[in-house]
Design a protein around this motif. Structure first.
Motif, PDB file in Angstrom:
ATOM      1  N   ASN A 189       0.656  -1.297  -0.031  1.00 41.51           N
ATOM      2  CA  ASN A 189       0.037  -0.014   0.002  1.00 41.51           C
ATOM      3  C   ASN A 189       0.843   1.213   0.153  1.00 41.51           C
ATOM      4  OD1 ASN A 189      -2.733  -1.196   0.134  1.00 41.51           O
ATOM      5  ND2 ASN A 189      -2.028  -1.965   2.031  1.00 41.51           N
TER       6      ASN A 189
ATOM      7  N   LEU B 216      -6.047   1.017   4.068  1.00 46.30           N
ATOM      8  CA  LEU B 216      -5.918   0.054   3.016  1.00 46.30           C
ATOM      9  C   LEU B 216      -5.221  -1.169   3.604  1.00 46.30           C
ATOM     10  CD1 LEU B 216      -4.700   1.954  -0.190  1.00 46.30           C
ATOM     11  CD2 LEU B 216      -6.828   0.364  -0.023  1.00 46.30           C
TER      12      LEU B 216
ATOM     13  N   PRO C 118     -10.086  -1.314  -2.077  1.00 51.98           N
ATOM     14  CA  PRO C 118      -9.103  -0.938  -2.933  1.00 51.98           C
ATOM     15  C   PRO C 118      -9.527  -0.503  -4.419  1.00 51.98           C
ATOM     16  CG  PRO C 118      -8.571  -3.185  -2.082  1.00 51.98           C
ATOM     17  CD  PRO C 118     -10.236  -2.724  -1.670  1.00 51.98           C
TER      18      PRO C 118
ATOM     19  N   ARG D  48      -8.496   3.379  -5.544  1.00 48.95           N
ATOM     20  CA  ARG D  48      -7.838   3.669  -6.950  1.00 48.95           C
ATOM     21  C   ARG D  48      -8.536   4.837  -7.694  1.00 48.95           C
ATOM     22  NH1 ARG D  48      -6.390  -2.028  -6.694  1.00 48.95           N
ATOM     23  NH2 ARG D  48      -8.479  -2.665  -7.242  1.00 48.95           N
TER      24      ARG D  48
ATOM     25  N   ILE E 213      -2.792  -2.745  -3.940  1.00 46.61           N
ATOM     26  CA  ILE E 213      -2.940  -2.249  -2.895  1.00 46.61           C
ATOM     27  C   ILE E 213      -4.323  -3.196  -2.141  1.00 46.61           C
ATOM     28  CG2 ILE E 213      -2.511   0.191  -3.404  1.00 46.61           C
ATOM     29  CD1 ILE E 213      -5.414   0.735  -3.846  1.00 46.61           C
ATOM     30  N   GLY E 214      -4.562  -3.166  -1.049  1.00 47.48           N
ATOM     31  CA  GLY E 214      -5.382  -3.936  -0.250  1.00 47.48           C
ATOM     32  C   GLY E 214      -5.021  -4.343   1.190  1.00 47.48           C
TER      33      GLY E 214
END
Length: 402
Positions: A49, A141, A148, A152, A176-177
């Motif tokens: 992230n 995140l 996510p 974004r 990311i997540g």
């Protein structure tokens, strides 16, 4: 360290800082963090992230004690909000390593400061949410609080998405997540932060008990554009009037409820001096001691405003881990003035992480109470007291599971 970081992102005319996420100033701050890590021979890494980590000990060892904060700022923010926690973390680490070296020299090392547990310093990305409108993006995140796909697609005032901004900065927005593997490594997180307010009194350092519930709401007021010099007052559909009324309603409602409500950002279309606006978009920041009070305040304001209202972020009441909080208060109770335990209305990465790992916060006294502005300040003696307090806390936590 403080002198090296101080010029980065500072605006020449206002004296405030503009260190917004994924900008050149942010890149300079991130380069500074990496340099501090490598200068000390720490293991350096960036998570999925975009948060930066510096490790003393095995990054994969688990049961880690983590400290740090953020380096980004609000528009024309102060020097201390965020950076004090990161600089103090490196300074506290230096103190711990010096103590370890002394123990080794005197053959008193035994288990040393760490006792085999790793210590990490973290710089969470985009804590202030100044560019994309959502606070604590990096920690949200990481803990799965922020979706996510939604992240974004967040856009700044120029229409640039967060995904595009990350790509331009050399990071992969597709990665990311929620980061369960990284969260599982962390046994405790302690964030040092400059006090935002003026409640510590004679004590240089305090301990946080809780973070008020808080959130951000977008209010869209519709109207009709027209000529400011020719349109009769009775023929106008001016959304600025509804917005102005909402500002007054927010203030009055907050006073009645013992809460806080601020319209701090607006966008006006077409934004001409001689044009009646067609649209006003305004962002409300509101906070209260309890969730019920906050919900009631926003509900009443939504009813009065006659606008389309969208909740962009919401954080419920955060009560920090009681066992960890009490442990810190006990450890620091011998400080001059003691170590008061008090709540705060300001959100922090620590508040986001509190749902996933045992978390606590330390506050360093702010003599003026000013924050999110160039007048934000902390005395050097109090900052050094904060470093000493953080080092004391980290040493205790590293010896034993929190």
């Amino acid at each position: 360290m403080w002198r090296e970081l101080l010029p980065v992102g500072r605006h020449g005319s206002t004296g405030g800082y503009r260190r917004h996420a994924w900008t050149s100033a942010d890149a300079e701050c991130r380069a500074w963090f990496e340099e501090q890590a490598l200068r000390r021979g720490l293991a350096y890494e960036i998570d999925r992230n975009g948060n930066q980590w510096a490790w003393w000990g095995d990054p994969t060892g688990g049961d880690a004690v983590v400290t740090g904060s953020h380096l980004d700022s609000v528009p024309d923010g102060g020097a201390y909000d965020g950076p004090l926690g990161v600089v103090s973390a490196f300074a506290a680490l230096d103190a711990l390593r010096e103590r370890d070296a002394l123990r080794e020299r005197d053959a008193l090392r035994e288990r040393g400061v760490r006792g085999g547990r790793p210590l990490a310093i973290v710089n969470f990305g985009d804590e202030e949410g100044a560019r994309f409108g959502v606070a604590c993006v990096g920690s949200r995140l990481m803990t799965g609080v922020l979706d996510p796909a939604h992240a974004r697609d967040l856009r700044d005032d120029d229409g640039v998405t967060l995904a595009a901004a990350m790509e331009r900065a050399g990071y992969d927005p597709g990665a990311i997540g929620r980061d369960d593997e990284r969260l599982a490594r962390v046994a405790a997180f302690v964030e040092l932060h400059v006090e935002q307010g003026r409640n510590l009194g004679e004590a240089p350092v305090g301990v946080a008990s809780a973070i008020w519930p808080h959130g951000r709401w977008r209010f869209d007021f519709g109207g009709e554009a027209n000529h400011a010099g020719t349109t009769r007052l009775e023929d106008r559909r001016d959304p600025m009037l509804a917005f102005a009324a909402a500002v007054l309603h927010a203030r009055a409602g907050a006073e009645r409820a013992g809460a806080l409500a601020t319209f701090g950002k607006i966008s006006v279309e077409p934004n001409g001096t001689n044009a009646i606006p067609s649209r006003v978009t305004a962002w409300l920041d509101s906070r209260a001691p309890e969730s019920g009070t906050l919900d009631m305040l926003v509900k009443e304001l939504t009813h009065e405003a006659g606008a389309t209202v969208t909740c962009e972020s919401y954080t419920p009441l955060v009560e920090f881990d009681g066992k960890l909080r009490d442990r810190l208060a006990g450890l620091l109770g011998g400080l001059s003035g003691g170590a008061p335990v008090l709540p705060t209305g300001a959100g922090h990465d620590a508040g986001i992480l509190a749902s996933a790992v045992p978390t606590a916060m330390l506050f360093v006294r702010n003599p003026t109470g000013a924050s999110h502005c160039p007048d934000e300040h902390a005395e050097e003696a109090d900052c050094l007291a904060g470093v000493a307090a953080l080092a004391h806390v980290l040493e205790d936590l590293l010896r034993e599971t929190a």
